[in-house]
Scaffold this active site. Structure first.
Site, PDB file in Angstrom:
ATOM      1  CG  ASP A 126      -5.482  -1.042  -1.594  1.00 45.90           C
ATOM      2  OD1 ASP A 126      -5.590   0.072  -1.061  1.00 45.90           O
ATOM      3  OD2 ASP A 126      -4.413  -1.663  -1.666  1.00 45.90           O
ATOM      4  CD1 TRP A 161      -4.271   2.851   2.201  1.00 51.64           C
ATOM      5  CD2 TRP A 161      -5.012   4.427   0.782  1.00 51.64           C
ATOM      6  NE1 TRP A 161      -4.257   2.334   0.920  1.00 51.64           N
ATOM      7  CE2 TRP A 161      -4.700   3.273   0.038  1.00 51.64           C
ATOM      8  CE3 TRP A 161      -5.491   5.562   0.121  1.00 51.64           C
ATOM      9  CZ2 TRP A 161      -4.860   3.198  -1.352  1.00 51.64           C
ATOM     10  CZ3 TRP A 161      -5.655   5.488  -1.265  1.00 51.64           C
ATOM     11  CH2 TRP A 161      -5.338   4.323  -1.975  1.00 51.64           C
ATOM     12  N   GLY A 162      -7.578   5.483   5.835  1.00 49.64           N
ATOM     13  CA  GLY A 162      -8.054   6.480   6.802  1.00 49.64           C
ATOM     14  C   GLY A 162      -8.638   7.738   6.185  1.00 49.64           C
ATOM     15  CG  ASP A 183       0.801   1.129   2.342  1.00 48.59           C
ATOM     16  OD1 ASP A 183      -0.386   1.393   2.611  1.00 48.59           O
ATOM     17  OD2 ASP A 183       1.158   0.608   1.274  1.00 48.59           O
TER      18      ASP A 183
END
Ligand code: GLA
Length: 375
Positions: A126, A161-162, A183
């Site tokens: 993450d 997350w891109g 998300d």
């Protein structure tokens, strides 16, 4: 080689969030086998955030929370392996995970070694709490190498997350999949917006490293950690079919110990899984690339000269859709037309002269096996 096909598995986050423990993971591994998901191709059982203590141990290592995992992680990994499955875990590039547990910043090599000793086969990584002065893509370089040096083959699942243009560098740092969006939550708008945001960005998703538009919500039914109203069974089918047409990882997010038979049938649907897992892993062509009408036509090349057409009606009412053969690459003058077979009903159909006319209910999809034939 890992990730020859989009990885298939289950992840704890969508349903369990912080309420994860040994019992849930081991029962999930049992359910993977007993409910036929392993035989359908699902392989990874992944524990997401909230598995450790809030502080590292005296030796600097991350420690599994003994209340949640009383026998330690190796025990859980061994159990998952004994079921013929692979075991995945989670850490974070910053100083803390998104839920505030220790992250791997500046401990990448030690943590990779710890994961290897646990018997981990998959690491979701993450992007929370990255220190201000650090460029987070660099931290993915570190963990990419640390995993390679860990002594174990570990699939590297990037989760930033891109952002930071991850589509362009995930493969370079040893990534096998890269989260490309924020998300998901359990409703129609969420999967719709995620899919639309990625349909024109699938060109870099390929064998060895796939675009990951987040985990599946199929079967969650408005319950669990990412609950947000839930979807109808048709909407869950639409979501699953979209992910398969995109050819992306399928990480189940519902509680597979208790999900209903309809959910299981969807997750194991052989025709849809074959589309997702096609060995050429080609992204679909987005025909008439406009979302203005909220009807999306995707045409995907499969191996062995096979093709599939997916029509997705995001409108709030039923509609008639026209798919032009010319848009697929068949001009009228070519001397060719198509034969169609509905993947769900098996019904065969022929196009009108230049187009395929379909009536399609609100919030549903239709997929057709396409054969190109001489007129
Ligand atoms: C981020 C990720 C999610 C999940 C949570 C855990 O939000 O994008 O997929 O891993 O962190 O805290």
């Amino acid at each position: 080689m890992l990730a020859k096909r989009p990885p298939l598995g289950w992840n704890s986050w969508n349903t369990f969030g912080p309420y994860i423990n040994e019992k849930v993971v081991m029962e999930t591994a049992d359910a993977m086998v007993e409910r036929g998901l392993r035989d359908a191709g699902y392989e990874y059982v992944v524990i997401d955030d909230c598995w450790s203590l809030r502080q590292r141990g005296e030796d600097g290592r991350i420690v599994a929370d003994p209340e949640k995992f009383p026998h330690g992680m190796k025990y859980v990994a061994d159990y998952v392996h004994s079921k013929g499955l692979k075991f995945g875990m989670y850490s974070c590039a910053g100083t803390m995970t998104c839920a505030g547990y220790p992250g791997s910043f500046d401990n990448e090599y030690l943590d990779a070694k710890t994961f290897a000793e646990f018997g981990v086969d998959f690491l979701k990584y993450d992007n929370c709490y990255v220190p201000d002065h650090v460029h987070s893509p660099h931290l993915y370089r570190r963990m990419g190498l640390a995993l390679k040096q860990s002594g174990r083959e570990i699939l590297f699942s990037l989760c930033n997350w891109g952002i930071n243009d991850v589509h362009s560098w995930a493969r370079s740092v040893g990534g096998h999949m890269y989260r490309s969006t924020g998300d998901i939550c359990d409703n129609f708008e969420s999967f719709k917006n995620i899919a639309i945001s990625q349909l024109d960005k699938l060109g870099t998703s390929a064998v060895g490293c796939f675009n990951d538009p987040d985990m599946l919500i199929c079967g969650m039914g408005g319950k669990g950690n990412v609950a947000a109203g839930g979807c109808t069974p048709e909407e869950y089918r639409m979501h699953f079919a979209l992910w398969c047409m995109m050819g992306v990882p399928l990480m189940i997010g519902c509680d597979i110990r208790n999900c209903d038979e309809a959910t299981l049938a969807l997750l194991k649907d052989p025709a849809l899984l074959a589309i997702d897992q096609d060995e050429e892993a080609r992204p679909p062509v987005w025909l008439q690339p406009t979302v203005k009408d909220d009807i999306i036509n995707l045409f995907k090349h499969l191996s062995d000269n096979r093709y599939v057409l997916g029509i997705f009606n995001f409108r709030d009412h039923d509609a008639t859709n026209y798919t032009y053969l010319e848009d697929m690459g068949i001009p009228q003058t070519a001397g060719y037309t198509v034969k169609l077979r509905d993947l769900e009903t098996g019904e065969e159909a022929a196009p009108l002269d230049r187009m395929i006319r379909t009536t399609i209910k609100s919030h549903t999809c239709k997929l057709f096996d396409i054969q190109i034939v001489e007129k």
